[in-house]
Design an enzyme around this catalytic site. Structure first.
Site, PDB file in Angstrom:
ATOM      1  N   CYS A  74       0.807  -1.221   0.000  1.00  0.00           N
ATOM      2  CA  CYS A  74       0.000   0.000   0.000  1.00  0.00           C
ATOM      3  C   CYS A  74       0.843   1.276   0.000  1.00  0.00           C
ATOM      4  O   CYS A  74       0.354   2.343  -0.356  1.00  0.00           O
ATOM      5  CB  CYS A  74      -0.955   0.005   1.191  1.00  0.00           C
ATOM      6  SG  CYS A  74      -2.149  -1.349   1.157  1.00  0.00           S
ATOM      7  N   HIS A  77      -3.257   7.494   1.664  1.00  0.00           N
ATOM      8  CA  HIS A  77      -3.651   6.156   1.226  1.00  0.00           C
ATOM      9  C   HIS A  77      -5.062   5.905   1.737  1.00  0.00           C
ATOM     10  O   HIS A  77      -5.352   6.109   2.919  1.00  0.00           O
ATOM     11  CB  HIS A  77      -2.682   5.117   1.784  1.00  0.00           C
ATOM     12  CG  HIS A  77      -3.154   3.715   1.632  1.00  0.00           C
ATOM     13  ND1 HIS A  77      -3.635   3.225   0.434  1.00  0.00           N
ATOM     14  CD2 HIS A  77      -3.244   2.691   2.527  1.00  0.00           C
ATOM     15  CE1 HIS A  77      -3.988   1.966   0.599  1.00  0.00           C
ATOM     16  NE2 HIS A  77      -3.769   1.612   1.856  1.00  0.00           N
ATOM     17  N   ASN A 125     -10.038   0.053  -0.500  1.00  0.00           N
ATOM     18  CA  ASN A 125      -8.580   0.106  -0.427  1.00  0.00           C
ATOM     19  C   ASN A 125      -8.010  -0.489  -1.714  1.00  0.00           C
ATOM     20  O   ASN A 125      -8.074  -1.692  -1.926  1.00  0.00           O
ATOM     21  CB  ASN A 125      -8.099  -0.679   0.796  1.00  0.00           C
ATOM     22  CG  ASN A 125      -6.595  -0.645   0.978  1.00  0.00           C
ATOM     23  OD1 ASN A 125      -5.854  -0.274   0.077  1.00  0.00           O
ATOM     24  ND2 ASN A 125      -6.141  -1.033   2.161  1.00  0.00           N
TER      25      ASN A 125
END
Length: 323
Positions: free
Chosen positions: A114, A250, A280
């Site tokens: 990520c 993020h 996500n």
């Protein structure tokens, strides 16, 4: 004077298939309200059968190139952040290079889960300021739907597929924080926490594997480390939270996003939030949010933007740039 890597174009691509929270109620002990209250996620996009990470990346790259008003032949390098490349090798970046018709330059992948796009931006910035490239296409693209355990309600409802891209170009600046472009970078990792977020497959197991996560532990590390890395990056640029126009974090979980903003002393109206629509998307989430933020009219030329992310490893970092 100082050389800067300046954003010249931005774009994104999302698969056509949209999956609302309610779709999971048929197969899991969960509800739309449960997912929303714990993550802020309302829907996500999943790649179609046969649609690969490099497919998504190519579409996002084409959008960014069009926004920059340049052709692929004018790009010197491609840096692609992903944990879900089509194949073990070659890199997804070289596949995108071929599909764009780019026969010059070079292309490679970066894998920091990520945090991947922050790491990719750092690599691209280094190529530009060192004179190894004038223009770099930086992409984040993922198909996390391919590594989900669809029986694990604590993870499979959180992730989505997508891609985002930036075109960075060399420009001379004055060497001050008022310059456009990347002003500072802060990168970190700590492998002691590798078991908090990982995939239980790979070459050593001869399986693709599935994502495994200790969500509570990841959350505990995330807010602290994200605020810290953002503040460190700002300090490196001679700036502070008071100078920030936009945080583009993020997009993992609305509670992490809110917690980080609060720790930095910034209101949520200075945060670009897209997690409700995309879930996500790992390394794709920051370039997706940058592209959407620009399209919404939030991010404008001259704005000071902080991007920050944390992912498996653990790996985390932040980039400060003036749009």
């Amino acid at each position: 004077m100082a050389g800067r890597a300046v954003v010249k174009g931005v774009g994104h691509y999302l698969p056509e298939r949209v999956v609302p929270n309610a779709a999971f109620e048929k197969t899991l002990d969960t509800t739309d309200e449960w997912i929303r209250s714990r993550s802020g996620i309302e829907r996500r996009h999943f790649a179609a059968e046969g649609e690969t990470t490099s497919d998504l990346a190519t579409r996002a790259a084409e959008a960014a190139l069009a926004d920059a008003g340049i052709s692929a032949e004018q790009i010197d390098a491609i840096v692609l952040a992903t944990s879900t490349a089509d194949l073990t090798f070659p890199s997804a970046a070289t596949m995108v290079q071929a599909r764009l018709g780019m026969t010059n330059g070079y292309a490679f992948d970066v894998q920091a889960v990520c945090a991947g796009f922050v790491y990719a931006l750092s690599n691209a910035n280094a190529l530009i300021v060192s004179g190894q490239a004038k223009r770099v296409l930086v992409i984040g693209a993922e198909t996390f739907s391919r590594i989900m355990d669809w029986t694990d309600r604590s993870t499979c409802v959180l992730f989505g597929d997508g891609a985002g891209a930036l075109v960075l170009e060399y420009e001379e600046g004055e060497g001050t924080p008022q310059d456009r472009g990347i002003l500072s970078v802060d990168l970190n990792s700590d492998g002691r926490y590798k078991d908090l977020l990982y995939v239980d497959g790979g070459v050593s197991t001869q399986t693709t594997g599935h994502l495994r996560m200790q969500g509570n532990q990841v959350f505990r590390h995330a807010v602290e480390k994200l605020a810290q890395t953002a503040e460190t990056a700002l300090d490196k640029a001679g700036l502070s939270s008071a100078d920030v126009d936009w945080i583009v974090p993020h997009q993992a979980n609305i509670r992490i996003i809110q917690g980080t903003a609060k720790k930095m002393g910034l209101p949520m109206d200075k945060v670009v939030v897209t997690v409700q629509d995309h879930g996500n998307t790992s390394a794709a989430s920051i370039p997706l949010a940058l592209s959407v933020g620009k399209a919404r009219g939030q991010i404008k030329t001259g704005d000071l933007v902080v991007t920050e992310a944390i992912g498996g490893g653990l790996a985390w970092g932040a980039v400060v740039l003036r749009w």
